[in-house]
Design a protein around this motif. Sequence first.
Motif, PDB file in Angstrom:
ATOM      1  N   LEU A 181       0.158 -10.952   5.215  1.00  0.00           N
ATOM      2  CA  LEU A 181       0.537  -9.919   5.609  1.00  0.00           C
ATOM      3  C   LEU A 181       2.002 -10.188   6.046  1.00  0.00           C
ATOM      4  CD1 LEU A 181       0.352  -7.003   6.584  1.00  0.00           C
ATOM      5  CD2 LEU A 181      -0.434  -7.790   8.769  1.00  0.00           C
ATOM      6  N   ARG A 182       3.054  -9.132   5.601  1.00  0.00           N
ATOM      7  CA  ARG A 182       4.557  -9.493   5.567  1.00  0.00           C
ATOM      8  C   ARG A 182       5.063  -8.358   6.370  1.00  0.00           C
ATOM      9  NH1 ARG A 182       8.079 -10.212   0.345  1.00  0.00           N
ATOM     10  NH2 ARG A 182       7.787  -7.914   0.215  1.00  0.00           N
ATOM     11  N   GLU A 183       4.603  -7.235   6.261  1.00  0.00           N
ATOM     12  CA  GLU A 183       5.498  -5.872   6.777  1.00  0.00           C
ATOM     13  C   GLU A 183       4.264  -5.071   7.046  1.00  0.00           C
ATOM     14  OE1 GLU A 183       8.761  -2.529   5.601  1.00  0.00           O
ATOM     15  OE2 GLU A 183       8.396  -4.163   4.251  1.00  0.00           O
ATOM     16  N   VAL A 184       4.622  -4.374   8.499  1.00  0.00           N
ATOM     17  CA  VAL A 184       3.596  -3.176   8.855  1.00  0.00           C
ATOM     18  C   VAL A 184       4.726  -2.274   9.372  1.00  0.00           C
ATOM     19  CG1 VAL A 184       1.917  -2.610  10.744  1.00  0.00           C
ATOM     20  CG2 VAL A 184       1.874  -4.591   9.459  1.00  0.00           C
ATOM     21  N   PRO A 185       5.076  -1.099   8.837  1.00  0.00           N
ATOM     22  CA  PRO A 185       5.745  -0.062   9.701  1.00  0.00           C
ATOM     23  C   PRO A 185       5.400   0.212  10.969  1.00  0.00           C
ATOM     24  CG  PRO A 185       5.542   0.273   7.200  1.00  0.00           C
ATOM     25  CD  PRO A 185       4.484  -0.716   7.619  1.00  0.00           C
ATOM     26  N   SER A 186       6.473   0.591  11.740  1.00  0.00           N
ATOM     27  CA  SER A 186       6.266   1.021  13.287  1.00  0.00           C
ATOM     28  C   SER A 186       5.008   0.174  13.650  1.00  0.00           C
ATOM     29  CB  SER A 186       5.834   2.388  13.022  1.00  0.00           C
ATOM     30  OG  SER A 186       6.558   3.371  12.617  1.00  0.00           O
TER      31      SER A 186
ATOM     32  N   GLY B 224       3.474   0.303  17.636  1.00  0.00           N
ATOM     33  CA  GLY B 224       2.369   1.206  17.802  1.00  0.00           C
ATOM     34  C   GLY B 224       1.009   0.564  17.732  1.00  0.00           C
ATOM     35  N   PHE B 225       1.009  -0.448  17.137  1.00  0.00           N
ATOM     36  CA  PHE B 225      -0.440  -1.263  17.022  1.00  0.00           C
ATOM     37  C   PHE B 225      -0.631  -2.312  18.372  1.00  0.00           C
ATOM     38  CE2 PHE B 225       0.394  -0.177  12.870  1.00  0.00           C
ATOM     39  CZ  PHE B 225      -0.857   0.469  12.395  1.00  0.00           C
ATOM     40  N   GLY B 226       0.482  -2.571  19.168  1.00  0.00           N
ATOM     41  CA  GLY B 226       0.375  -3.564  20.124  1.00  0.00           C
ATOM     42  C   GLY B 226       0.758  -4.883  19.627  1.00  0.00           C
ATOM     43  N   ALA B 227      -0.217  -5.950  20.017  1.00  0.00           N
ATOM     44  CA  ALA B 227      -0.036  -7.293  19.461  1.00  0.00           C
ATOM     45  C   ALA B 227      -0.803  -7.215  18.338  1.00  0.00           C
ATOM     46  CB  ALA B 227      -0.610  -8.124  20.692  1.00  0.00           C
ATOM     47  N   LEU B 228      -0.177  -7.150  17.210  1.00  0.00           N
ATOM     48  CA  LEU B 228      -0.830  -7.339  15.937  1.00  0.00           C
ATOM     49  C   LEU B 228       0.083  -8.493  15.338  1.00  0.00           C
ATOM     50  CD1 LEU B 228      -1.204  -4.651  13.185  1.00  0.00           C
ATOM     51  CD2 LEU B 228      -0.067  -6.588  12.504  1.00  0.00           C
ATOM     52  N   ARG B 229      -0.656  -9.562  14.944  1.00  0.00           N
ATOM     53  CA  ARG B 229      -0.371 -11.067  14.441  1.00  0.00           C
ATOM     54  C   ARG B 229      -0.546 -10.939  12.733  1.00  0.00           C
ATOM     55  NH1 ARG B 229      -3.199 -14.931  15.413  1.00  0.00           N
ATOM     56  NH2 ARG B 229      -1.561 -16.670  15.414  1.00  0.00           N
ATOM     57  N   ASN B 230       0.465 -11.237  12.010  1.00  0.00           N
ATOM     58  CA  ASN B 230       0.270 -11.197  10.376  1.00  0.00           C
ATOM     59  C   ASN B 230      -0.953 -12.108  10.118  1.00  0.00           C
ATOM     60  OD1 ASN B 230       2.615  -9.607  10.815  1.00  0.00           O
ATOM     61  ND2 ASN B 230       3.889 -10.815   9.361  1.00  0.00           N
ATOM     62  N   ASP B 231      -1.059 -13.171  10.555  1.00  0.00           N
ATOM     63  CA  ASP B 231      -2.080 -14.216  10.530  1.00  0.00           C
ATOM     64  C   ASP B 231      -3.537 -13.756  10.668  1.00  0.00           C
ATOM     65  OD1 ASP B 231      -0.071 -16.023   9.729  1.00  0.00           O
ATOM     66  OD2 ASP B 231      -0.489 -17.391  11.627  1.00  0.00           O
ATOM     67  N   ASP B 232      -3.809 -12.835  11.477  1.00  0.00           N
ATOM     68  CA  ASP B 232      -4.981 -12.084  11.619  1.00  0.00           C
ATOM     69  C   ASP B 232      -5.296 -10.842  10.682  1.00  0.00           C
ATOM     70  OD1 ASP B 232      -5.227 -13.326  14.211  1.00  0.00           O
ATOM     71  OD2 ASP B 232      -4.385 -11.844  15.125  1.00  0.00           O
TER      72      ASP B 232
ATOM     73  N   CYS C  47       0.954  -1.286  -0.183  1.00  0.00           N
ATOM     74  CA  CYS C  47       0.112  -0.108   0.053  1.00  0.00           C
ATOM     75  C   CYS C  47       0.946   1.265  -0.048  1.00  0.00           C
ATOM     76  CB  CYS C  47      -0.868   0.028   1.284  1.00  0.00           C
ATOM     77  SG  CYS C  47      -1.925   1.618   1.321  1.00  0.00           S
ATOM     78  N   ILE C  48       0.670   2.168  -0.981  1.00  0.00           N
ATOM     79  CA  ILE C  48       1.415   3.511  -0.957  1.00  0.00           C
ATOM     80  C   ILE C  48       1.209   4.424   0.301  1.00  0.00           C
ATOM     81  CG2 ILE C  48       1.612   3.154  -3.420  1.00  0.00           C
ATOM     82  CD1 ILE C  48      -0.286   5.330  -3.745  1.00  0.00           C
ATOM     83  N   TYR C  49      -0.139   4.321   0.916  1.00  0.00           N
ATOM     84  CA  TYR C  49      -0.358   5.045   1.940  1.00  0.00           C
ATOM     85  C   TYR C  49       0.661   5.127   2.959  1.00  0.00           C
ATOM     86  CZ  TYR C  49      -3.970   8.147   4.159  1.00  0.00           C
ATOM     87  OH  TYR C  49      -4.676   9.072   4.689  1.00  0.00           O
ATOM     88  N   HIS C  50       0.509   3.901   3.753  1.00  0.00           N
ATOM     89  CA  HIS C  50       1.422   3.773   4.848  1.00  0.00           C
ATOM     90  C   HIS C  50       2.244   2.666   4.903  1.00  0.00           C
ATOM     91  CE1 HIS C  50      -2.271   5.902   6.279  1.00  0.00           C
ATOM     92  NE2 HIS C  50      -1.643   6.545   7.012  1.00  0.00           N
ATOM     93  N   ARG C  51       2.364   2.051   3.538  1.00  0.00           N
ATOM     94  CA  ARG C  51       3.086   0.953   3.248  1.00  0.00           C
ATOM     95  C   ARG C  51       3.360  -0.356   3.816  1.00  0.00           C
ATOM     96  NH1 ARG C  51       7.077   2.334  -0.082  1.00  0.00           N
ATOM     97  NH2 ARG C  51       8.561   0.524   0.540  1.00  0.00           N
ATOM     98  N   TRP C  52       2.010  -0.813   4.204  1.00  0.00           N
ATOM     99  CA  TRP C  52       1.763  -2.121   4.812  1.00  0.00           C
ATOM    100  C   TRP C  52       1.998  -2.886   3.341  1.00  0.00           C
ATOM    101  CZ3 TRP C  52      -2.342  -4.316   8.730  1.00  0.00           C
ATOM    102  CH2 TRP C  52      -2.349  -2.997   9.932  1.00  0.00           C
ATOM    103  N   SER C  53       2.536  -4.074   3.714  1.00  0.00           N
ATOM    104  CA  SER C  53       2.839  -5.193   2.536  1.00  0.00           C
ATOM    105  C   SER C  53       2.290  -6.292   2.730  1.00  0.00           C
ATOM    106  CB  SER C  53       4.148  -4.959   2.062  1.00  0.00           C
ATOM    107  OG  SER C  53       4.952  -5.682   2.943  1.00  0.00           O
ATOM    108  N   TRP C  54       2.168  -7.359   1.663  1.00  0.00           N
ATOM    109  CA  TRP C  54       1.368  -8.564   1.718  1.00  0.00           C
ATOM    110  C   TRP C  54       2.366  -9.264   0.616  1.00  0.00           C
ATOM    111  CZ3 TRP C  54      -1.588  -4.521   2.982  1.00  0.00           C
ATOM    112  CH2 TRP C  54      -2.438  -4.447   3.915  1.00  0.00           C
ATOM    113  N   THR C  55       2.366 -10.639   0.769  1.00  0.00           N
ATOM    114  CA  THR C  55       3.181 -11.407  -0.203  1.00  0.00           C
ATOM    115  C   THR C  55       2.134 -11.647  -1.214  1.00  0.00           C
ATOM    116  OG1 THR C  55       2.129 -13.406   0.899  1.00  0.00           O
ATOM    117  CG2 THR C  55       4.280 -12.486   1.557  1.00  0.00           C
ATOM    118  N   LEU C  56       2.451 -12.159  -2.579  1.00  0.00           N
ATOM    119  CA  LEU C  56       1.583 -12.351  -3.701  1.00  0.00           C
ATOM    120  C   LEU C  56       0.287 -13.469  -3.389  1.00  0.00           C
ATOM    121  CD1 LEU C  56       3.898 -11.997  -6.805  1.00  0.00           C
ATOM    122  CD2 LEU C  56       2.704 -10.224  -5.475  1.00  0.00           C
TER     123      LEU C  56
END
Length: 463
Positions: free
Chosen positions: A130-135, A138-146, A117-126
Amino acid sequence: MATIQIGPELTNDAPVGTAIGAVPPRRTPVEVPAHRYTSPEWAELETAHVWPKAWQLACTVDHVPQPGDWFEYSVGNLSVLIVRGDDGVLRGFQNVCRHRGNVLCTGSGSGLTELRCIYHRWSWTLDGKLREVPSRRGFGALRNDDYPLFPVQVGTWGPLVFVNLDLDAEPLDEYLEAIPGLLEWARLDEYGCAYDLTVPLPCNWKTLIEAFSETYHVQGIHREMLPSCDDVNSVNRLYGRHGSLHQPYGVPSPRLRNGATDQEIWESIIVTQGARYGQDSENPGPCPPVPDGGSVRDVLEELVRNQTRQKGLDLDSFDQSQMLDLFQFNLFPNITVIVMCDSITVLRSRPGDTPDDAYMDLLHLDRRPPGAERTQPMQATIPAEEAAMNLVFDQDLSNLQRAQRGLHQPGLDQIVLSREEMRIINLHYNLEEFIGINELSEEAVAEIEALRAQPAAIGPVVG
């Protein structure tokens, strides 16, 4: 453009052929409320109940031939992202970032290694993980699988790629019912998409797709076809939600009181589709010699065979009907697939910003010789006044630009449909089923259900 002289026609007393079928003596015309084409409230019902639930053609495999290729399909306010994964698998996702709802990709392209995503740069595999969450802290316990991307169903029929946002919907092969089996002879996998054009039009999406769902209008806006097209005996059939047409070419319409000479048949077919036969549509010239005991169809068949052989195509197993005729399929809700031995034309109708606007997508596929490389099709959006393809298509396009206005007139509460327009009636039957209403008459419902129960078959071979 050559001028085609049309002889005297039969009107009220025109023969009832297989395009209409056996009409019960007490049948009354089917009426459909005209507001379905103009009402924002009705459009909202379609938005809520049809587009998120029905299988729709998104693109072709040629739009996404390599890993990292993507294509965005949009219909109304819905957007689906079709992606070819590193493993070569086609996947579809709702085109939305799980963070703040931004659209991930627009248009189409190649070379993706991730969906970012160009907005806040969250990214996912093809494959949507979910693969990457900048900072991230700040979200606390954020699991990629969720937070994977929202998947949609993806299915293919030959080179055509379909999507369905409803994960509980039946698989594509069940949705298409008998249609793929009826076209096994055509070897759809041999076709590749050459171009994908979009034309905005000032009409409702149903007004658009219904123009390619009946043959009744041939004697109206396609009069040049009458000497070379049997519109009266073009066989209409229904298969559940879908319909088909088998239209013979190279024979005159029974609407012509005196039939047509070989020269008249020749001029008509060349003016309307000369390129198929390697001929100049502007100058048909004299009809080639017809074999003893044969017909103009024999001449046309040999011309098509010569054209396909020159392209390296092996169609020796095809019979005359398969070489010459048009096989058309209407797939609910918004697709017309026109199959000929050397090409496929797909017409897709999508709703525009208002009930009086639509997008017509024209996908053209050519049959390719064995081993031909798949390449991405040319894509373009063309204003209606600049779109020009051939005589018959241009006539349809011109008519569509004036077809919507009359539907707003206050005296028009209902449109009136013939048995010959059964594929349009079936469209409205299906819309009511998806939306959950019952406005068609009991007689109309009974007729459609009886037609849908007939055995699956393409119409009789002519020759």
